[in-house]
Write an enzyme that holds these catalytic residues in place. Structure first.
Site, short mmCIF file in Angstrom:
data_model
loop_
_atom_site.label_atom_id
_atom_site.label_comp_id
_atom_site.label_asym_id
_atom_site.label_seq_id
_atom_site.Cartn_x
_atom_site.Cartn_y
_atom_site.Cartn_z
N CYS A 31 0.83 -1.20 0.00
CA CYS A 31 0.00 0.00 0.00
C CYS A 31 0.87 1.26 0.00
O CYS A 31 2.06 1.22 0.29
CB CYS A 31 -0.88 0.05 1.26
SG CYS A 31 -1.90 -1.40 1.55
N CYS A 35 -2.78 4.99 2.71
CA CYS A 35 -3.90 4.06 2.54
C CYS A 35 -4.82 4.10 3.77
O CYS A 35 -4.35 4.10 4.92
CB CYS A 35 -3.37 2.64 2.35
SG CYS A 35 -4.68 1.42 2.03
N CYS A 62 -2.64 -3.11 -3.38
CA CYS A 62 -3.88 -2.88 -2.64
C CYS A 62 -4.95 -2.32 -3.58
O CYS A 62 -4.68 -1.43 -4.40
CB CYS A 62 -3.62 -1.88 -1.51
SG CYS A 62 -5.10 -1.34 -0.62
N CYS A 65 -6.04 1.73 -2.13
CA CYS A 65 -5.21 2.93 -2.39
C CYS A 65 -4.54 2.89 -3.76
O CYS A 65 -3.96 3.88 -4.19
CB CYS A 65 -4.16 3.11 -1.31
SG CYS A 65 -2.89 1.81 -1.27
#
Length: 339
Positions: A31, A35, A62, A65
């Site tokens: 991430c 995030c 992810c 994000c």
């Protein structure tokens, strides 16, 4: 640096000078520090300089994000700045500091985007500027320093390689250089074969003789580009006839391009008849695993059809990609070699 990154993660902040991502061992996801997902335990976090490094370590992006979403645009801006600063002679450390990443990260991003290291790109760019300066500056010496060379000695060490002739002859737009050609027929249509005293410099395919001659002459507007003299007709005609051979003879080639282009072209000559590789596979062979697009651009710049067999490079799914002289010719070449 890890503690600074952890602090940024805890604050959900994105440091402008450190575009890192973090991976979570328990989820296998990486991430951005901003995030909105629940903060992981510190012992399960691993930090990476960029999304590519996280993927290489086995983490997946992810979906909240989207850490890779803006990576392409950011890296393009980094490379653009690096090219501009390399052109002015700035050292790699200074450039890395200016774009806010480490030297190793800059090296990796630059190579992935251009197919060349920063050093190779800088040398090729300086050679380009030298060619331009030789056309505009009042003397060869003025051109040498205008192009950024530190001394005339350094320039003359490599001039023959990147100019293909002496600086004075190049300065005259190729005046005095001899490029001889013949045009004939082959199974692929019309073909022009041209050579210099260094070797074969062009094998161009087409349908119109005059257009092929114009294409050849555009590179050296004041060179002696002319139909082959009696002494050269036989030699070039043999080359012309071999265009239709399944396996072309090994001939001296006058390859002129950037360092990366020449590496690609030489690698192409090592692909045996009947075999094909993808752009990505060829990039891997050259030690440039993310350089597929740069390989494709080098193939598109090839001016030695068949003898530098760029037709043997295809897409990863086995389909045919673009070919300078048309996909139908590429298909016929491959079919001929496989039969």
């Amino acid at each position: 640096m890890s503690e600074q990154r952890w602090a940024a993660l805890c604050e959900r902040a994105a440091p402008p000078d450190d575009p890192f991502v973090y991976g979570v061992l328990t989820t296998g996801v990486f991430c951005r520090p901003t995030c909105p997902s629940r903060r992981p335990n510190r012992e399960n976090v691993r930090f990476f300089d960029d999304p590519r490094s996280a993927r290489d370590a086995g983490f997946r992006a992810c979906k909240r994000c989207r850490p890779e979403h803006d990576e392409g645009a950011r890296e393009a801006a980094v490379v653009e700045t690096a090219c501009r600063m390399l052109g002015s002679g700035a050292p790699l450390g200074e450039i890395a500091a200016a774009v806010g990443i480490s030297e190793s990260h800059l090296h990796r991003v630059f190579r992935a985007a251009t197919g060349s290291t920063p050093g190779q790109w800088a040398r090729a760019d300086r050679a380009r500027r030298a060619r331009e300066a030789l056309q505009s500056e009042p003397s060869v010496t003025d051109a040498i320093f205008a192009a950024g060379f530190e001394s005339t000695g350094r320039f003359y060490e490599g001039a023959d390689g990147f100019l293909g002739m002496t600086p004075s002859r190049f300065r005259a737009g190729g005046e005095g250089a001899d490029i001889q050609w013949v045009v004939g027929a082959c199974s692929l249509g019309r073909v022009l074969v041209a050579g210099t005293d260094r070797g074969l410099c062009a094998v161009l395919l087409g349908d119109d003789d005059a257009a092929l001659v114009r294409e050849l002459g555009s590179a050296f507007p004041r060179a002696r580009v002319a139909p082959a003299a009696p002494g050269a007709v036989e030699r070039l005609s043999v080359v012309l006839q071999s265009v239709d051979a399944v396996e072309t003879p090994a001939l001296p080639l006058d390859l002129r391009g950037t360092a990366f282009q020449v590496r690609v072209w030489r690698a192409l000559t090592e692909i045996p008849p009947g075999a094909t590789v993808s752009y990505g596979e060829l990039a891997e062979r050259l030690g440039e695993p993310t350089g597929a697009r740069a390989v494709a651009r080098a193939c598109a710049s090839n001016r030695l059809a068949v003898f530098v067999p760029c037709h043997r490079v295809i897409r990863a799914d086995g389909s045919l990609a673009g070919y300078r002289w048309g996909l139908e010719r590429k298909r016929r070449l491959l079919e001929r070699e496989r039969s």
